[in-house]
Design a protein around this motif. Structure first.
Motif, PDB file in Angstrom:
ATOM      1  N   SER A 122       0.807  -1.219   0.000  1.00 17.98           N
ATOM      2  CA  SER A 122       0.000   0.000   0.000  1.00 17.98           C
ATOM      3  C   SER A 122       0.843   1.273   0.000  1.00 17.98           C
ATOM      4  N   GLU A 123       2.015   1.220   0.633  1.00 20.18           N
ATOM      5  CA  GLU A 123       2.793   2.438   0.832  1.00 20.18           C
ATOM      6  C   GLU A 123       3.979   2.579  -0.115  1.00 20.18           C
ATOM      7  N   ASP A 124       4.622   1.452  -0.481  1.00 18.15           N
ATOM      8  CA  ASP A 124       5.907   1.582  -1.179  1.00 18.15           C
ATOM      9  C   ASP A 124       6.268   0.237  -1.833  1.00 18.15           C
ATOM     10  N   GLN A 125       5.708  -0.017  -3.009  1.00 19.62           N
ATOM     11  CA  GLN A 125       5.906  -1.318  -3.639  1.00 19.62           C
ATOM     12  C   GLN A 125       7.340  -1.528  -4.144  1.00 19.62           C
ATOM     13  N   ASP A 126       8.078  -0.456  -4.354  1.00 14.01           N
ATOM     14  CA  ASP A 126       9.478  -0.591  -4.777  1.00 14.01           C
ATOM     15  C   ASP A 126      10.438  -0.624  -3.597  1.00 14.01           C
ATOM     16  N   PHE A 127       9.915  -0.761  -2.388  1.00 14.66           N
ATOM     17  CA  PHE A 127      10.753  -0.750  -1.190  1.00 14.66           C
ATOM     18  C   PHE A 127      11.916  -1.733  -1.244  1.00 14.66           C
ATOM     19  N   PRO A 128      11.716  -2.980  -1.713  1.00 13.06           N
ATOM     20  CA  PRO A 128      12.847  -3.917  -1.700  1.00 13.06           C
ATOM     21  C   PRO A 128      13.992  -3.540  -2.634  1.00 13.06           C
ATOM     22  N   ILE A 129      13.763  -2.660  -3.618  1.00  9.18           N
ATOM     23  CA  ILE A 129      14.795  -2.426  -4.637  1.00  9.18           C
ATOM     24  C   ILE A 129      15.327  -0.998  -4.672  1.00  9.18           C
ATOM     25  N   ASP A 230      -6.522 -10.119   5.360  1.00 13.51           N
ATOM     26  CA  ASP A 230      -7.516  -9.048   5.371  1.00 13.51           C
ATOM     27  C   ASP A 230      -7.294  -8.111   6.562  1.00 13.51           C
ATOM     28  N   GLU A 231      -6.957  -8.666   7.713  1.00 14.22           N
ATOM     29  CA  GLU A 231      -6.699  -7.818   8.882  1.00 14.22           C
ATOM     30  C   GLU A 231      -5.484  -6.919   8.662  1.00 14.22           C
ATOM     31  N   ALA A 232      -4.429  -7.506   8.107  1.00 18.94           N
ATOM     32  CA  ALA A 232      -3.225  -6.718   7.824  1.00 18.94           C
ATOM     33  C   ALA A 232      -3.518  -5.635   6.781  1.00 18.94           C
ATOM     34  N   ALA A 233      -4.297  -5.990   5.772  1.00 21.26           N
ATOM     35  CA  ALA A 233      -4.631  -5.019   4.727  1.00 21.26           C
ATOM     36  C   ALA A 233      -5.448  -3.867   5.289  1.00 21.26           C
ATOM     37  N   ARG A 234      -6.317  -4.135   6.256  1.00 23.11           N
ATOM     38  CA  ARG A 234      -7.118  -3.060   6.836  1.00 23.11           C
ATOM     39  C   ARG A 234      -6.252  -2.117   7.674  1.00 23.11           C
ATOM     40  N   ILE A 235      -5.261  -2.672   8.377  1.00 18.46           N
ATOM     41  CA  ILE A 235      -4.327  -1.805   9.104  1.00 18.46           C
ATOM     42  C   ILE A 235      -3.592  -0.898   8.133  1.00 18.46           C
ATOM     43  N   ARG A 257     -10.676   0.107   0.095  1.00 18.70           N
ATOM     44  CA  ARG A 257      -9.208   0.185   0.039  1.00 18.70           C
ATOM     45  C   ARG A 257      -8.575  -1.098   0.580  1.00 18.70           C
ATOM     46  N   THR A 258      -9.173  -1.710   1.574  1.00 17.75           N
ATOM     47  CA  THR A 258      -8.668  -2.978   2.105  1.00 17.75           C
ATOM     48  C   THR A 258      -8.665  -4.051   1.027  1.00 17.75           C
ATOM     49  N   ARG A 259      -9.741  -4.131   0.263  1.00 24.54           N
ATOM     50  CA  ARG A 259      -9.811  -5.127  -0.820  1.00 24.54           C
ATOM     51  C   ARG A 259      -8.753  -4.836  -1.899  1.00 24.54           C
ATOM     52  N   GLN A 260      -8.543  -3.564  -2.197  1.00 27.75           N
ATOM     53  CA  GLN A 260      -7.521  -3.213  -3.187  1.00 27.75           C
ATOM     54  C   GLN A 260      -6.128  -3.620  -2.726  1.00 27.75           C
ATOM     55  N   ILE A 261      -5.820  -3.386  -1.467  1.00 27.55           N
ATOM     56  CA  ILE A 261      -4.496  -3.746  -0.939  1.00 27.55           C
ATOM     57  C   ILE A 261      -4.326  -5.259  -0.933  1.00 27.55           C
ATOM     58  N   ALA A 262      -5.372  -5.995  -0.559  1.00 25.61           N
ATOM     59  CA  ALA A 262      -5.293  -7.460  -0.566  1.00 25.61           C
ATOM     60  C   ALA A 262      -5.036  -7.981  -1.976  1.00 25.61           C
ATOM     61  N   ARG A 263      -5.648  -7.355  -2.976  1.00 23.50           N
ATOM     62  CA  ARG A 263      -5.389  -7.767  -4.368  1.00 23.50           C
ATOM     63  C   ARG A 263      -3.938  -7.476  -4.753  1.00 23.50           C
ATOM     64  N   GLN A 264      -3.433  -6.312  -4.352  1.00 25.81           N
ATOM     65  CA  GLN A 264      -2.048  -5.981  -4.654  1.00 25.81           C
ATOM     66  C   GLN A 264      -1.086  -6.961  -3.992  1.00 25.81           C
ATOM     67  N   MET A 265      -1.408  -7.410  -2.801  1.00 28.66           N
ATOM     68  CA  MET A 265      -0.571  -8.397  -2.110  1.00 28.66           C
ATOM     69  C   MET A 265      -0.493  -9.688  -2.912  1.00 28.66           C
ATOM     70  N   ARG A 266      -1.607 -10.085  -3.522  1.00 27.45           N
ATOM     71  CA  ARG A 266      -1.597 -11.293  -4.355  1.00 27.45           C
ATOM     72  C   ARG A 266      -0.813 -11.052  -5.641  1.00 27.45           C
ATOM     73  N   TYR A 267      -1.008  -9.893  -6.262  1.00 30.84           N
ATOM     74  CA  TYR A 267      -0.319  -9.600  -7.517  1.00 30.84           C
ATOM     75  C   TYR A 267       1.201  -9.577  -7.338  1.00 30.84           C
ATOM     76  N   LEU A 268       1.654  -9.144  -6.163  1.00 33.55           N
ATOM     77  CA  LEU A 268       3.100  -9.090  -5.905  1.00 33.55           C
ATOM     78  C   LEU A 268       3.698 -10.474  -5.642  1.00 33.55           C
ATOM     79  N   GLY A 269       2.857 -11.467  -5.481  1.00 31.61           N
ATOM     80  CA  GLY A 269       3.358 -12.822  -5.282  1.00 31.61           C
ATOM     81  C   GLY A 269       3.314 -13.297  -3.853  1.00 31.61           C
TER      82      GLY A 269
END
Length: 277
Positions: A122-129, A230-235, A257-269
């Motif tokens: 949700s905050e920084d998808q390029d954080f690892p790189i 889902d709990e983590a995504a809501r936080i 927004r929680t559902r959107q973040i959960a989808r992004q978590m799946r898309y990232l692997g």
């Protein structure tokens, strides 16, 4: 007839006393005292601007090495308090709001990786790189903010940690410059895993609540080690404004927004995306 006698000398000169020899140590003391007098005279005669210059140089060195040492210490010890916590605590003065701060430090291994993945998604998808700054996001934010009434931020997780742990609230060029400085330091000294660990423990997650452990205990009734996706995504969903949005009573916007973040978590692997931090 006796020869005339020479008149007696009425002035008698006393023999001169030999001058005491000055020893080597005495000479050194005299020379040292002379140098000290010259130094004091030089200090008094130095221009005021030159003294101000050297004072600033010394102050800069003290601040630099002090901040460097503080960053090194916080690489190994928990962050007990932050300027934001102090600010929120002071805001309760003269109000009916409780001044109790909810916070529980947990190591990275004691927190569900779903929580770590959720904040990255949700905050920084390029954080690892990235190396502390996402320049593409910064450029996009600058372009968008030319037409937006409410400016959009482009701070990375590293920048948010630098701001929360070391700096005060507010907007100024001085604070922004210090944010850049501390972001570079923690990227070089702490590393990604430690930065994310600190973020998960100091991020504001609700009224007088800091860190995902405190949020999980307060709003879900169980430790952060057992957070579901889902709990983590809501936080993560409330992080942009945790004082306005609620984890316990999510609005329609937070649910979406929680559902959107959960989808992004799946898309990232899933959790493997942050496995090698």
């Amino acid at each position: 007839m006796n020869p005339p006698q020479r008149p007696a000398n009425t002035f008698r000169t006393t023999p001169q006393q030999p001058r005491p020899k000055v020893g080597h140590s005495s000479t050194q003391r005299l020379q040292k005292g002379g140098r000290w007098q010259q130094a004091r005279r030089f200090i008094r005669e130095r221009p005021l601007l030159e003294r101000i210059y050297w004072f600033c140089v010394k102050a800069f060195l003290w601040l630099f090495f002090g901040s460097l040492g503080y960053v090194v210490v916080l690489k190994y010890v928990p962050v007990v308090i932050t300027p934001l916590m102090i600010s929120r605590w002071m805001d309760t003065f003269g109000t009916d709001e409780s001044s109790h701060i909810y916070k529980n430090w947990r190591s990275y291994d004691e927190i569900s990786k779903e929580a770590a993945l959720a904040v990255v998604s949700s905050e920084d998808q390029d954080f690892p790189i990235h190396w502390g700054f996402d320049f593409d996001e910064i450029q996009d934010a600058i372009k968008e903010n030319q037409h937006r009434k409410r400016p959009r931020g482009a701070s990375t997780i590293s920048q948010q940690v630098a701001k929360n742990v070391f700096l005060w609230n507010g907007r100024s060029y001085i604070r922004k410059g210090l944010e850049v400085y501390f972001t570079v330091l923690i990227e070089l000294i702490w590393g990604k895993k430690r930065i994310l660990e600190v973020y998960l423990n100091v991020a504001e997650t609700g009224p007088m609540t800091f860190g995902v452990e405190a949020a999980s205990q307060r709003f879900y009734g169980h430790p952060a080690a057992t957070l579901t996706r889902d709990e983590a995504a809501r936080i993560a969903a409330v992080l942009p404004n945790p004082r306005q949005f609620s984890i316990k009573k999510p609005s329609t916007y937070i649910q979406r927004r929680t559902r959107q973040i959960a989808r992004q978590m799946r898309y990232l692997g899933g959790q493997k995306y942050i496995r090698n931090l």
